[in-house]
Enzyme design. Structure first.
Site, mmCIF file in Angstrom:
data_model
loop_
_atom_site.group_PDB
_atom_site.id
_atom_site.type_symbol
_atom_site.label_atom_id
_atom_site.label_comp_id
_atom_site.label_asym_id
_atom_site.label_seq_id
_atom_site.Cartn_x
_atom_site.Cartn_y
_atom_site.Cartn_z
ATOM 1 C CB ALA A 297 -0.884 -0.025 1.237
ATOM 2 N N GLY B 250 0.568 -4.813 0.983
ATOM 3 C CA GLY B 250 -0.621 -4.824 0.141
ATOM 4 C C GLY B 250 -0.389 -5.497 -1.205
ATOM 5 C CD GLU C 17 -2.232 -7.236 3.123
ATOM 6 O OE1 GLU C 17 -1.833 -6.114 2.737
ATOM 7 O OE2 GLU C 17 -2.734 -7.434 4.233
ATOM 8 C CD GLU D 183 1.721 -5.377 5.843
ATOM 9 O OE1 GLU D 183 2.473 -6.316 6.175
ATOM 10 O OE2 GLU D 183 0.926 -5.449 4.884
HETATM 11 C C1 HXC Z 1 5.135 4.318 -1.265
HETATM 12 C C2 HXC Z 1 7.018 3.317 -2.098
HETATM 13 C C3 HXC Z 1 6.647 2.076 -1.527
HETATM 14 C C4 HXC Z 1 5.419 2.024 -0.800
HETATM 15 C C5 HXC Z 1 8.530 1.802 -2.555
HETATM 16 N N1 HXC Z 1 8.185 3.089 -2.721
HETATM 17 N N2 HXC Z 1 7.604 1.168 -1.822
HETATM 18 N N3 HXC Z 1 6.269 4.406 -1.967
HETATM 19 N N4 HXC Z 1 4.711 3.165 -0.702
HETATM 20 N N5 HXC Z 1 4.965 0.898 -0.260
HETATM 21 C C6 HXC Z 1 8.938 4.119 -3.439
HETATM 22 C C7 HXC Z 1 10.155 4.560 -2.667
HETATM 23 O O1 HXC Z 1 9.813 5.513 -1.689
HETATM 24 C C8 HXC Z 1 11.000 5.159 -3.773
HETATM 25 O O2 HXC Z 1 10.510 6.458 -4.081
HETATM 26 C C9 HXC Z 1 10.694 4.248 -4.955
HETATM 27 O O3 HXC Z 1 9.463 3.605 -4.651
HETATM 28 C C10 HXC Z 1 11.756 3.174 -5.152
HETATM 29 O O4 HXC Z 1 11.931 2.484 -3.935
HETATM 30 P P1 HXC Z 1 13.360 2.234 -3.256
HETATM 31 O O5 HXC Z 1 13.114 1.982 -1.811
HETATM 32 O O6 HXC Z 1 14.307 3.328 -3.631
HETATM 33 O O7 HXC Z 1 13.805 0.914 -4.012
HETATM 34 P P2 HXC Z 1 14.776 -0.233 -3.471
HETATM 35 O O8 HXC Z 1 15.946 0.371 -2.734
HETATM 36 O O9 HXC Z 1 15.045 -1.105 -4.645
HETATM 37 O O10 HXC Z 1 13.925 -1.046 -2.376
HETATM 38 C C11 HXC Z 1 12.782 -1.786 -2.766
HETATM 39 C C12 HXC Z 1 11.938 -2.174 -1.502
HETATM 40 C C13 HXC Z 1 11.649 -0.875 -0.706
HETATM 41 C C14 HXC Z 1 12.709 -3.163 -0.646
HETATM 42 C C15 HXC Z 1 10.662 -2.830 -2.007
HETATM 43 O O11 HXC Z 1 11.085 0.124 -1.614
HETATM 44 C C16 HXC Z 1 10.658 -1.074 0.416
HETATM 45 O O12 HXC Z 1 10.987 -1.591 1.471
HETATM 46 N N6 HXC Z 1 9.407 -0.588 0.221
HETATM 47 C C17 HXC Z 1 8.402 -0.619 1.262
HETATM 48 C C18 HXC Z 1 7.867 -2.019 1.400
HETATM 49 C C19 HXC Z 1 6.801 -2.077 2.476
HETATM 50 O O13 HXC Z 1 7.027 -1.805 3.648
HETATM 51 N N7 HXC Z 1 5.562 -2.418 2.064
HETATM 52 C C20 HXC Z 1 4.438 -2.495 2.936
HETATM 53 C C21 HXC Z 1 3.682 -1.216 2.909
HETATM 54 S S1 HXC Z 1 2.350 -1.221 4.064
HETATM 55 P P3 HXC Z 1 11.505 7.713 -4.228
HETATM 56 O O14 HXC Z 1 10.570 8.858 -4.436
HETATM 57 O O15 HXC Z 1 12.304 7.771 -2.986
HETATM 58 O O16 HXC Z 1 12.334 7.353 -5.452
HETATM 59 C C22 HXC Z 1 1.139 -2.095 3.345
HETATM 60 C C23 HXC Z 1 -0.119 -2.399 4.058
HETATM 61 C C24 HXC Z 1 -0.451 -1.463 5.102
HETATM 62 O O17 HXC Z 1 1.236 -2.532 2.270
HETATM 63 C C25 HXC Z 1 -1.556 -2.011 5.915
HETATM 64 C C26 HXC Z 1 -1.611 -1.429 7.257
HETATM 65 C C27 HXC Z 1 -2.414 -0.180 7.367
#
Ligand code: HXC
Length: 257
Positions: free
Chosen positions: A65, A108, A111, A131
């Site tokens: 998400a 997400g 999911e 998360e």
């Molecule tokens: C918003 C995101 C994002 C996300 C990545 N990006 N994941 N933006 N929401 N979930 C964005 C980054 O900010 C970055 O933007 C660009 O995408 C590239 O990501 P990087 O981190 O630079 O890439 P990399 O180093 O290759 O790492 C990849 C990754 C990492 C390991 C997947 O992006 C990551 O850990 N993402 C978050 C994963 C996560 O926690 N997902 C769960 C979300 S919560 P910029 O602008 O900096 O270039 C969820 C459910 C919530 O899904 C439910 C509870 C309420």
């Protein structure tokens, strides 16, 4: 129909939805939700479509998400809008939906893949529910669907440590139905979808509904439901055609009726 965050196209009898927010690794914001739901509804209503495929990019199916969109939300906002409830609409598609996952399917993203009817993974796929590392927990079905896919021990491990699972572990655990080379992912998923789309659509929808009922019903009720639906299939022209074609050693010509 053009969408902002996805590409939706029809290839033969298959509706293909490709997530298209490459700069955010296909993070699922409210526009993606609106686009996917609209595209899935349109394909579901399209008589020329028999199955769907949802895919992302080589690097990410979806990295979760959209964290930046939701970070400032208050409790009361999340509660009043019933945040994430919109995804239930996507799971109401009656035609089969295959998730074709390469790269990250996190939070997400994992999911969303699990909302589909089955998952075909590239050997590059990485699944996770991270998360907990953000100070929250899964909110789009992860605590429930992942547990049903892989069992309690592995679901607890994934949800509580936030670690990722590679494609091999995901297949071994029953999260994905098969693993294919990354270069062949979309082609393999399309082949599976085309195969389904060539069968009798009412039979396919009934079969999908019956498998899904196994989540909600006791075994006795589920078996009864299955039998009743099975009986009703003898009203289909396609049942007569399918069985006649077998007896006559020819290919069936299903007419979706
Ligand atoms: C918003 C995101 C994002 C996300 C990545 N990006 N994941 N933006 N929401 N979930 C964005 C980054 O900010 C970055 O933007 C660009 O995408 C590239 O990501 P990087 O981190 O630079 O890439 P990399 O180093 O290759 O790492 C990849 C990754 C990492 C390991 C997947 O992006 C990551 O850990 N993402 C978050 C994963 C996560 O926690 N997902 C769960 C979300 S919560 P910029 O602008 O900096 O270039 C969820 C459910 C919530 O899904 C439910 C509870 C309420």
């Amino acid at each position: 129909m053009a969408y902002e965050t996805i590409i939706a196209e029809t290839r033969g009898k298959v509706g293909l939805i490709t997530l298209n927010r490459p700069k955010a690794l296909n993070a699922l914001n409210s526009q993606v939700l609106a686009d996917i739901v609209a595209a899935a509804k349109a394909f579901d209503a399209d008589d020329g479509v028999g199955a769907m495929v949802v895919t992302g990019s080589e690097k990410a199916f979806a990295a979760g998400a959209d964290i930046k969109e939701m970070q400032a939300k208050s409790y009361v906002e999340a509660y009043l809008e019933d945040f994430f409830v919109g995804w239930e609409e996507f799971t109401r598609a009656r035609k089969p939906v295959i998730a074709a996952v390469a790269g990250y399917a996190l939070g997400g993203g994992c999911e969303l893949a699990m909302m589909c009817d089955f998952i075909i993974a590239a050997d590059s796929a990485k699944f996770g529910q991270p998360e907990i590392t953000l100070g929250v927990m899964p909110g789009m079905g992860g605590s429930q669907r992942l547990t049903r896919f892989v069992g309690k021990s592995k679901a607890m491990d994934m949800v509580l440590t936030g670690r990722m699972m590679d494609a091999t572990e995901a297949e071994r655990s029953g999260l994905v139905s098969r693993v294919v080379p990354a270069a062949d992912l979309v082609e393999e998923a399309m082949k599976a979808a085309e195969k389904i789309a060539d069968f009798s659509l009412p039979a396919v929808i009934m079969a999908k509904e019956a498998v899904n009922r196994s989540y909600d019903l006791t075994l006795a009720e589920g078996l009864r439901f299955e039998r009743r639906v099975f009986h009703s299939m003898f009203a289909l022209d396609d049942q007569k055609e399918g069985m006649a074609a077998f007896a006559e050693k020819r290919k069936p010509a299903f007419r979706n009726r």
